[in-house]
Design a protein around this motif. Sequence first.
Motif, PDB file in Angstrom:
ATOM      1  N   THR A  37      37.982  37.549  29.531  1.00  0.00           N
ATOM      2  CA  THR A  37      37.107  36.927  30.601  1.00  0.00           C
ATOM      3  C   THR A  37      37.158  35.641  31.037  1.00  0.00           C
ATOM      4  N   LYS A  38      37.560  35.571  32.176  1.00  0.00           N
ATOM      5  CA  LYS A  38      37.733  34.021  32.895  1.00  0.00           C
ATOM      6  C   LYS A  38      36.515  33.359  33.598  1.00  0.00           C
ATOM      7  N   LYS A  39      35.635  34.510  34.200  1.00  0.00           N
ATOM      8  CA  LYS A  39      34.537  33.734  34.626  1.00  0.00           C
ATOM      9  C   LYS A  39      33.424  34.807  34.678  1.00  0.00           C
ATOM     10  N   LEU A  40      32.166  34.630  34.257  1.00  0.00           N
ATOM     11  CA  LEU A  40      31.147  35.439  34.286  1.00  0.00           C
ATOM     12  C   LEU A  40      29.696  34.860  34.988  1.00  0.00           C
ATOM     13  N   LYS A  64      33.284  32.409  44.790  1.00  0.00           N
ATOM     14  CA  LYS A  64      32.999  31.601  43.777  1.00  0.00           C
ATOM     15  C   LYS A  64      33.531  32.086  42.475  1.00  0.00           C
ATOM     16  N   MET A  65      33.961  33.341  42.332  1.00  0.00           N
ATOM     17  CA  MET A  65      34.498  34.161  41.138  1.00  0.00           C
ATOM     18  C   MET A  65      36.004  33.809  40.885  1.00  0.00           C
ATOM     19  N   ILE A  66      36.840  33.907  42.203  1.00  0.00           N
ATOM     20  CA  ILE A  66      38.098  33.637  42.016  1.00  0.00           C
ATOM     21  C   ILE A  66      38.586  32.357  41.950  1.00  0.00           C
ATOM     22  N   SER A  71      45.132  30.725  44.560  1.00  0.00           N
ATOM     23  CA  SER A  71      46.626  30.381  44.842  1.00  0.00           C
ATOM     24  C   SER A  71      47.628  30.760  43.725  1.00  0.00           C
ATOM     25  N   THR A  72      47.212  31.697  42.869  1.00  0.00           N
ATOM     26  CA  THR A  72      48.306  32.058  41.966  1.00  0.00           C
ATOM     27  C   THR A  72      49.068  33.336  42.262  1.00  0.00           C
ATOM     28  N   GLY A  73      48.696  33.907  43.220  1.00  0.00           N
ATOM     29  CA  GLY A  73      49.419  35.197  43.576  1.00  0.00           C
ATOM     30  C   GLY A  73      48.970  36.364  43.083  1.00  0.00           C
ATOM     31  N   GLN A  90      40.671  37.325  54.115  1.00  0.00           N
ATOM     32  CA  GLN A  90      40.625  35.916  53.862  1.00  0.00           C
ATOM     33  C   GLN A  90      41.192  35.404  52.530  1.00  0.00           C
ATOM     34  N   LEU A  91      41.081  36.180  51.422  1.00  0.00           N
ATOM     35  CA  LEU A  91      41.591  36.184  50.092  1.00  0.00           C
ATOM     36  C   LEU A  91      43.181  35.947  50.130  1.00  0.00           C
TER      37      LEU A  91
END
Length: 178
Positions: A37-40, A64-66, A71-73, A90-91
């Motif tokens: 889990t990178k972000k919660l 906010k979550m991404i 920019s990592t593809g 947009q993403l």
Amino acid sequence: MLESFRDSCRFRQYMPSKPAKYGMKLFSLVDTMMFYTKKLEIYAGKQPEGPYFQDTSTNALVKKMIEPISSTGRNVTMDNWFTSVPLAEQLLTDHNLTVVGTMRKNKPEIPNEFKRKGLKVYSTVFGYKQKETLLSYCPKKDKTVLLLSTMHNDGVIYETSEKNFQKSLNFIIKRKEE
């Protein structure tokens, strides 16, 4: 997801369709390759105006979550509550992230041909717009599943993936009906 919680709390949510009807609503960014889990984020409800105001709209929440993977593809797989054509565009352009996700039929950017009932069972309709692909699939009578992808740009369905896709859709539909 809804984490079960029955005690008193201002932002406890009630969702009658979930197995645990009361709890904390959580949003997570998870790396499926590393099971990490990178972000919660905890959903604390609609925010009042003031110095601590946070925008809780789906677009603001996704942006906010991404942040950790911008920019990592990479590819972001989303639930139908988040997926929309403007957000996917947009993403892709601003953050170099592709999107795959199911869509709700009430989105204004979806053509009527993709929403209509009465399609032949197991039929598939593809639509293309620049770098987006919209897919409408009919797994059973009067049931249509919409999928948006900025990762795929051709209408090829391989026999093995079609069988796996059918199994996955049947599982998803079965879960939603329960």
